[in-house]
Motif scaffolding. Structure first.
Motif, PDB file in Angstrom:
ATOM      1  N   MET A  16       0.816  -1.205   0.000  1.00 14.25           N
ATOM      2  CA  MET A  16       0.000   0.000   0.000  1.00 14.25           C
ATOM      3  C   MET A  16       0.854   1.260   0.000  1.00 14.25           C
ATOM      4  O   MET A  16       0.462   2.282  -0.540  1.00 14.25           O
ATOM      5  N   SER A  19       4.006   3.201  -3.881  1.00 17.25           N
ATOM      6  CA  SER A  19       3.099   3.261  -5.025  1.00 17.25           C
ATOM      7  C   SER A  19       3.741   2.831  -6.327  1.00 17.25           C
ATOM      8  O   SER A  19       3.086   2.297  -7.201  1.00 17.25           O
ATOM      9  N   TYR A  40       0.050   2.609  -9.028  1.00 13.76           N
ATOM     10  CA  TYR A  40       0.434   1.317  -8.462  1.00 13.76           C
ATOM     11  C   TYR A  40       0.867   0.389  -9.593  1.00 13.76           C
ATOM     12  O   TYR A  40       0.152   0.224 -10.583  1.00 13.76           O
ATOM     13  N   GLU A  50      -7.384  -5.906  -1.655  1.00 12.49           N
ATOM     14  CA  GLU A  50      -7.563  -4.915  -0.607  1.00 12.49           C
ATOM     15  C   GLU A  50      -7.957  -3.557  -1.196  1.00 12.49           C
ATOM     16  O   GLU A  50      -8.868  -2.889  -0.698  1.00 12.49           O
ATOM     17  N   HIS A  51      -7.298  -3.153  -2.258  1.00 11.59           N
ATOM     18  CA  HIS A  51      -7.666  -1.908  -2.925  1.00 11.59           C
ATOM     19  C   HIS A  51      -9.119  -1.958  -3.398  1.00 11.59           C
ATOM     20  O   HIS A  51      -9.874  -0.992  -3.238  1.00 11.59           O
ATOM     21  N   SER A  52      -9.501  -3.069  -3.987  1.00 11.62           N
ATOM     22  CA  SER A  52     -10.859  -3.199  -4.514  1.00 11.62           C
ATOM     23  C   SER A  52     -11.898  -3.041  -3.421  1.00 11.62           C
ATOM     24  O   SER A  52     -12.923  -2.366  -3.602  1.00 11.62           O
ATOM     25  N   LYS A  54     -11.469  -1.520  -0.434  1.00 14.35           N
ATOM     26  CA  LYS A  54     -11.431  -0.171   0.130  1.00 14.35           C
ATOM     27  C   LYS A  54     -12.063   0.844  -0.804  1.00 14.35           C
ATOM     28  O   LYS A  54     -12.608   1.860  -0.366  1.00 14.35           O
ATOM     29  N   ARG A  55     -12.018   0.567  -2.101  1.00 11.01           N
ATOM     30  CA  ARG A  55     -12.585   1.474  -3.092  1.00 11.01           C
ATOM     31  C   ARG A  55     -14.038   1.113  -3.433  1.00 11.01           C
ATOM     32  O   ARG A  55     -14.622   1.653  -4.362  1.00 11.01           O
ATOM     33  N   ASP A 122      -6.194   7.853  -9.605  1.00  9.67           N
ATOM     34  CA  ASP A 122      -5.296   6.754  -9.252  1.00  9.67           C
ATOM     35  C   ASP A 122      -5.248   5.776 -10.426  1.00  9.67           C
ATOM     36  O   ASP A 122      -6.235   5.600 -11.151  1.00  9.67           O
ATOM     37  N   PHE A 124      -3.681   1.888 -11.901  1.00 12.82           N
ATOM     38  CA  PHE A 124      -3.082   0.575 -11.660  1.00 12.82           C
ATOM     39  C   PHE A 124      -2.475   0.097 -12.977  1.00 12.82           C
ATOM     40  O   PHE A 124      -3.171  -0.060 -13.981  1.00 12.82           O
ATOM     41  N   ALA A 147      -9.094  -1.261  -9.609  1.00 18.59           N
ATOM     42  CA  ALA A 147      -8.172  -2.258  -9.055  1.00 18.59           C
ATOM     43  C   ALA A 147      -8.573  -3.667  -9.465  1.00 18.59           C
ATOM     44  O   ALA A 147      -7.715  -4.505  -9.764  1.00 18.59           O
TER      45      ALA A 147
END
Length: 548
Positions: A16, A19, A40, A50-52, A54-55, A122, A124, A147
Motif C-alpha cells: 500500500m 506506489s 500502483y 484490498e484496494h478493490s 477499500k474502493r 489513481d 493501476f 483495481a
C-alpha cells in the motif's frame, strides 16, 4: 470476523505504501501524461483485492473470491468495437459489421482526452505477456482505473518474473477507463462506450464499459492479426488439453458451447480454455488464466471450476444467497453471463508453460438449436474445412447484449467477432495444418436433442464427455458408422455411456418427419451462409457442403 478481515491482517503494508515499487521506467509514465493520483505497478493479488474492497469495487465471497459487477454492460458490445483504418490496415483487415473502421486522427484525439481525464486519477499499471511460447509472445502494458480490472489482468495474462520486468518494453498497450464516457458527436464513436484497436500505434482504448472481457478479447484480436499476417501462424478461438501419453486435443466453439468445461478434464492436463496458436512445433496458450461461465455452476458437475473460485479469483455479476457470503450461482438477476476469472494454476492439472504438441484430435463444438446434429460425428477433410469456415452454433443467452435465448448463428472459424483478417486466411492455414498432420476432426453437439430449442432438451454433459473420451481413447476407430442425411458426415452407432438412440438424433424425435424438415432447414441455412465464402473456396472445401 469475516474471512477477509483475518486475511488482511497478514498483508505486507509495503503493497500500500510504495506506489511505484521503485520501477524507474514507470516514474515518468510512458504515455506522456502526468497524474496527481497514486500509481500502483504490478501489485500482487492480495494488494489488489484490498484496494478493490477499500474502493468499494466489490465484496469477498465465502470462499475468498472477489465479487465485482461490470455495470451496464455484462457482455461485449460488438457494435462499439472498432479498428483504426490506416496504411497498415486498409488492405489487410476484413472490414464490415465486425471490423468497423475508425479514423486515426479521431483515435489520437480520443486518446488525448482519456489522458487528460486521468490527470487526477489513481492508476493501476500491469506488465504482462500474451503467449506462452517465448518465440511468439506479446509484451503488453495495461493501464486500469479499477483495481479489480488489474486483478483480472493478473489472472488472465501471463505473469513475468522479477528479472523479466527489469527490462520490460511493451509491444502493445491497453488503456481501460470505464468511467470515461465518449461523446459520439465529437469523438467518432457510436455510443459513450467503445473499444478501439490501433494496430499501427499498438494501443487499445477502452472506455464507458466495465466488462473486463473487452481487454482479453482486445488482445486476442491483436494476436489474430499479428500471428497469421506477420508470422503465418494459425491463431484459434479454442481450448486445449493434453493426455497422459502426450496427445494434444483442441476444442473450437463460441462462448456457451462448452470449451472451458470440456477442456477441464480431470484425466487430462489443461493447456488453456479459450485462445491458442498452432505453430509447426505444436499448440501454445495465449493466456495465463481462465474466464469461465458460472451460471448454474455445481460442484458435482464442474469440480475443477468450482474449486478454482477461491482467494485471488474473481466472480462477475453474481449475487449472494440470502444473509450469507455464499454465491448463488443460480441467480441470473443481473445476467446469464456470470463469469469467473482465475489464474490457470488454480486448475490442479494445468501444465506450465501452457504448451502442447501437434493436436491429434480436433473437436468442433456446436450448440445446435435445431436439434438435428448428432452428439458426435466424424468429419473428412472437406467437411472439416467447410464446417471450420461456417462455424455454426447458437449464441447462448448472456454472451452478448440482447441475446436472451439461443439464436442461430454462423461465426467464421468459430470466432468471427475476433478475426481482423478475412476468414479464408485462417481457413487456408487450417487446411495446411491438416495436410501436414494426421488429425481426427469431430463435430460435437452440446445443444439440443429430441427436438429444437423449446421442444427438446439440452444434451447431457455426461453424454458429451463420454463421446469425447471415446474419441480421445481411440474407441471409435473400429465401430460401425452411418452417413448422416443431408450433412454426410459419419455417425458412430455405438459409444460407451451414450444410448444408441441418442447417437442418431432422428430417433429421439417424436415426429421423424418434423426432424427431416428441421434437417433440411438447417442445411439450407448453411448453404445460404456459405455464399459469401464460395468464390474464395476450393473445390475440396465445397465438397464438404450439405446436400440441399
Amino acid at each position: 470476523m469475516y474471512f477477509w478481515e483475518d486475511l488482511f491482517q497478514n498483508i505486507n503494508p509495503i503493497f500500500m505504501l510504495n506506489s511505484l515499487l521503485e520501477n524507474p521506467k514507470l516514474k515518468d509514465p510512458p504515455l506522456e501524461f502526468k497524474t496527481t493520483g497514486k500509481v500502483y505497478y504490478n501489485l500482487p493479488p492480495a494488494a489488489l483485492v484490498e484496494h478493490s474492497l477499500k474502493r468499494n469495487e466489490g465484496y469477498l465471497t465465502s470462499t475468498g473470491a472477489l465479487m465485482a459487477d461490470t455495470g451496464k454492460f455484462t457482455g461485449r458490445s460488438p457494435k462499439d468495437r472498432f479498428i483504426v483504418k490506416d496504411e497498415k490496415t486498409k488492405d489487410t483487415v476484413w472490414w464490415g459489421d465486425i471490423n468497423i473502421p475508425f479514423d486515426s486522427n479521431q483515435f489520437d484525439l480520443l486518446e488525448k482526452k482519456m489522458l487528460v481525464f486521468l490527470q487526477d486519477k489513481d492508476l493501476f499499471i500491469r506488465d504482462a505477456y500474451a503467449g506462452a511460447d517465448k518465440n511468439h509472445r506479446l509484451k503488453i502494458r495495461i493501464f486500469n482505473s479499477l483495481a479489480w480490472h488489474n486483478l483480472f489482468c493478473y489472472n488472465m495474462f501471463l505473469r513475468p518474473d522479477e528479472q523479466e520486468l527489469n527490462d520490460f518494453e511493451p509491444d502493445f498497450k491497453i488503456i481501460c477507463i470505464p468511467e470515461f464516457q465518449a461523446n459520439p458527436a465529437t469523438d467518432g464513436t457510436s455510443n459513450a462506450n467503445f473499444a478501439i484497436l490501433n494496430l499501427s500505434k499498438r494501443t487499445i482504448l477502452i472506455g464507458g464499459t466495465a466488462y473486463a472481457g473487452e481487454m482479453k478479447k482486445g488482445i486476442f484480436s491483436v494476436l489474430n492479426y499479428l500471428l497469421p499476417e506477420e508470422k503465418n501462424i494459425l491463431s484459434m478461438h479454442c481450448s486445449a488439453n493434453i493426455g497422459k501419453n502426450g496427445d494434444t486435443a483442441i476444442f473450437f466453439g463460441l462462448s456457451g458451447t462448452g470449451k472451458t468445461t470440456l477442456s477441464a478434464d480431470p484425466n487430462r492436463s489443461l493447456i488453456g480454455d479459450d485462445e491458442h496458436a498452432w505453430t509447426d512445433q505444436g499448440v501454445f496458450n495465449f493466456e495465463g488464466g481462465c474466464y469461465a461461465k458460472v451460471v448454474d455452476l455445481k460442484e458435482e458437475k464442474e469440480p475443477e471450476i468450482w474449486n478454482a473460485i477461491k482467494f485471488g479469483s474473481i466472480v462477475e455479476n453474481t449475487r449472494f444467497k440470502k444473509d450469507s457470503r455464499e454465491v448463488d450461482f443460480a441467480n441470473k438477476s443481473v445476467t446469464e453471463n456470470t463469469r469467473t476469472a482465475y489464474p490457470i494454476h488454480f486448475i490442479p492439472n494445468a501444465i506450465v508453460p501452457s504448451i502442447g504438441g501437434i493436436p491429434k484430435n480436433i473437436f468442433f463444438l456446436t450448440a445446435d438449436a435445431f436439434g438435428v446434429i448428432p452428439p458426435i460425428s466424424k468429419l473428412n477433410k472437406s467437411q472439416a474445412m467447410y464446417h471450420f469456415i461456417s462455424g455454426y452454433t447458437a449464441k447462448v443467452a448472456g454472451t452478448e447484449i440482447g441475446i436472451t435465448e439461443p439464436k442461430l448463428t454462423f461465426s467464421a472459424c468459430f470466432g468471427a467477432a475476433f478475426l481482423p483478417l478475412h476468414p479464408t486466411k485462417y481457413a487456408t492455414l487450417f487446411g495446411e495444418k491438416m495436410e501436414e498432420n494426421d488429425v481426427n476432426v469431430w463435430l460435437i453437439n452440446t445443444g439440443w436433442t429430441g427436438g429444437p430449442y423449446g421442444v427438446g432438451s439440452r444434451m447431457k454433459l455426461a453424454y458429451t464427455r463420454a463421446t469425447i473420451t471415446a474419441a480421445l481413447e481411440g474407441k471409435l476407430d473400429q465401430c460401425e458408422y452411418k452417413e448422416h442425411p443431408k450433412f454426410g458426415f459419419q455417425v458412430p452407432q455405438s459409444c460407451d455411456g451414450v444410448p444408441s438412440k441418442v447417437l442418431n438424433p432422428r430417433d429421439t424425435w417424436d415426429d421423424p418427419e418434423a426432424y427431416d424438415h428441421q434437417n433440411q432447414k438447417l442445411a439450407e441455412a448453411f448453404t445460404k451462409n456459405f455464399e459469401k465464402f464460395k468464390a474464395g473456396s476450393s473445390k475440396d472445401i465445397l465438397k464438404g457442403a450439405p446436400k440441399v
